[in-house]
Design an enzyme around this catalytic site. Sequence first.
Site, PDB file in Angstrom:
ATOM      1  N   PHE A   1      31.267  43.773  48.870  1.00 46.51           N
ATOM      2  CA  PHE A   1      31.334  43.212  50.084  1.00 46.51           C
ATOM      3  C   PHE A   1      32.648  42.693  50.396  1.00 46.51           C
ATOM      4  CE2 PHE A   1      30.493  39.623  47.302  1.00 46.51           C
ATOM      5  CZ  PHE A   1      31.119  38.759  47.805  1.00 46.51           C
TER       6      PHE A   1
ATOM      7  N   LYS B   1      29.026  55.050  49.302  1.00 48.17           N
ATOM      8  CA  LYS B   1      28.149  54.046  49.494  1.00 48.17           C
ATOM      9  C   LYS B   1      28.467  52.709  49.815  1.00 48.17           C
ATOM     10  CE  LYS B   1      25.686  51.047  47.245  1.00 48.17           C
ATOM     11  NZ  LYS B   1      25.637  49.711  48.314  1.00 48.17           N
TER      12      LYS B   1
ATOM     13  N   SER C   1      30.670  43.332  40.352  1.00 44.25           N
ATOM     14  CA  SER C   1      30.591  42.193  39.149  1.00 44.25           C
ATOM     15  C   SER C   1      30.684  43.178  37.703  1.00 44.25           C
ATOM     16  CB  SER C   1      29.238  41.620  39.308  1.00 44.25           C
ATOM     17  OG  SER C   1      28.248  42.550  38.794  1.00 44.25           O
TER      18      SER C   1
ATOM     19  N   THR D   1      35.965  45.282  37.927  1.00 44.96           N
ATOM     20  CA  THR D   1      34.993  44.419  37.787  1.00 44.96           C
ATOM     21  C   THR D   1      35.406  42.889  37.834  1.00 44.96           C
ATOM     22  OG1 THR D   1      34.960  44.447  35.342  1.00 44.96           O
ATOM     23  CG2 THR D   1      33.257  45.685  36.528  1.00 44.96           C
TER      24      THR D   1
ATOM     25  N   CYS E   1      38.802  39.307  43.818  1.00 48.00           N
ATOM     26  CA  CYS E   1      38.865  39.512  42.265  1.00 48.00           C
ATOM     27  C   CYS E   1      40.418  39.002  41.758  1.00 48.00           C
ATOM     28  CB  CYS E   1      38.684  40.711  41.731  1.00 48.00           C
ATOM     29  SG  CYS E   1      39.745  42.217  42.213  1.00 48.00           S
TER      30      CYS E   1
ATOM     31  N   GLU F   1      32.913  33.829  36.430  1.00 48.79           N
ATOM     32  CA  GLU F   1      33.724  33.835  38.056  1.00 48.79           C
ATOM     33  C   GLU F   1      32.717  33.165  38.810  1.00 48.79           C
ATOM     34  OE1 GLU F   1      33.428  37.937  39.182  1.00 48.79           O
ATOM     35  OE2 GLU F   1      35.329  37.542  39.767  1.00 48.79           O
TER      36      GLU F   1
END
Lengths: 145, 502
Positions: free
Chosen positions: B158, B182, B235, B258, B291, B402
């Site tokens: 997102f 996707k 994640s 990730t 990230c 995180e």
Amino acid sequence: MGNNTASAIISFAERLEDRSAAYYRDLAERFPKESEVFLSLAKGCEKTKTLVVQTYRETVSDALETGYSFEGLDLSDYEIEETLLEDVDYGEALKKATALEGRAADFYQDVANRSRSLLATIAVAFNSAAKRRKKHKQKLESLVN
Amino acid sequence: MNVLEEPIKEPIEIKNYIDGEWVESEGEYKDIVNPATGKVIGTVPISTQAEFNQAVESAQEAFPYWRSMPPVARARCLFRLKDLLEENFEELSRIQTMEHGKTIDESRGETRRGIENVEVATGIPSLMQGDYLEDIASGIDEYLIRQPLGTFGVITPFNFPFMIGLWFAPYAVATGNCVVLKPSSEDPFCQTKIAELVEEAGIPPGVWNVVNGGRTVVSEMLDHPDIQGVCFVGSTPVGRDVIFKRCGATGKRVIAQTGAKNFALVMPDADLDRTIAACMTSFYGNAGQRCLANANLVIVGEGLTKKEHEAFYQKVVDKFVAAATNIQMGYGLDESIQMGPLRDVGKKEKVVGYIEKGIAEGATLKLDGREFELVGDWPRDAFLGPTVFEDVTPDMIIAQEEIFGPVANMMKADNLDRAIEMIHDNPFGNAASIFTGNGKWARQVRYEVKCGNIGINVGVAAPMAFFPFSGMKDSFFGTEHGQGTEAIRFFTESKVVIERWF
């Protein structure tokens, strides 16, 4: 005094160039004898707009200080007055144009000075824009003389 | 306040793009809310297994034709896509702000980075070339060919709704593969818009498919025998325990980029004004949902006495807090705004939970983002102000996990060795930055630190499209990374031919 993000600065520059170009096109119509000079100045404004917008869009990436704010700038200091009265004479119109160029050059120079190390590509483009505006001013001053 | 015009005027019902057609899903639909205004801007389907399978089937049908199209012709399709992306640059950027919440400057930056990947992929006639060596033995030549594999799956997060799909899909398609993408079901509008432009660019049906949805789609992607590999950004628990493991079990290639907990080291000789300015984007850009965002600021006392270190620490903290306090928060389409909301209320609650944990474990809350001023009359639900914790130690949860929000931890290390140890004690290895004027210290960080992306006087060490987006330890699972030549290798099989003519 608003918060001057890169987006706000670029939007201001776009408006500045649009209004300046419109002013010179207006002068070209009113004073046909010097229309070539005024139209070349209008073209210069269009080129500056392209330079500034392209620099922003093509080199400023999301990672490099996108939250950067140009501190200590009050954009109202650089607003230009470009409306022409119906019966304005040539000398008055040139005076107004010279003032406009000075203010625009100051704007570009002040922004460039505030972004030399962060958003440095903007500094390069804005220095170039300031230079062009100074040349415009010289050209106008030569017409006065 | 100058709020730019919104490109989404009425709620849009998102459709899937399968085999070159816009298809309504039979799955349930869920609302997508603009996190700044609280308004519903559309609905997204949670597609079914059958719909995903249709997309794979169409990709498989398209593959033989597409792979045989000369690379230069595939590149031309991408050139047309690149032109269309440029033409729609502003609309795409404003859509990102509406669906995600980021500021317009951030969105435009993201758009540029996404387009850069399409640009790099247009170089496929050069990038995909193999190797050739004459006379490996007398009269025998050997060469290597890079061939596409078939259909790849791409799962995007997102936090960068436009860019991350483009870290992978253009390279997959350029090398002659087909993709089923996707998007995040939280902000799928940009990927829908990109697919519209893919269609307009004349990329043949079945080559680029978009299937919206959730776990059902992901699960089917991981198990489907015709999916050759999966690219995932999200994640660590999902990337490591679901994507990486199941790709391993089903023999698929995998790129799983990730989570992160990034450290920024401030050395005593750092140019503090510039460091702090760079840190504002790094810690609070994208509301901390990045990230590559730095989260732990380590003020290093290399060469200082204890007293001098304390004074230096205080100076940095004070400057940091002063700058963070001045960040203007509001709707990202307002050009005066420097930080938007979190993507949704649930994410804000999670970050607030971490703030509470930080207080409970003894960190000092120097700037409390739960109390904030907003520019404009927007609902406060998803907004959270810049937060700064002082006296944070490496053993604290807020220093280790995180948070993915606008929370900065101020920490101390006596020297550079200790600061590097602190980075290495953390399980993540996505990025680290050092701010210094000392080349030796900078080199030590570049050389020793086990993180994939290193910033030297740069707060967000984001690799350009022509470099791989790296990552180590719990921040990356796989072998090749996304972007650039590593992506080309990921999407191709190396075939070696040894040739002799009698």
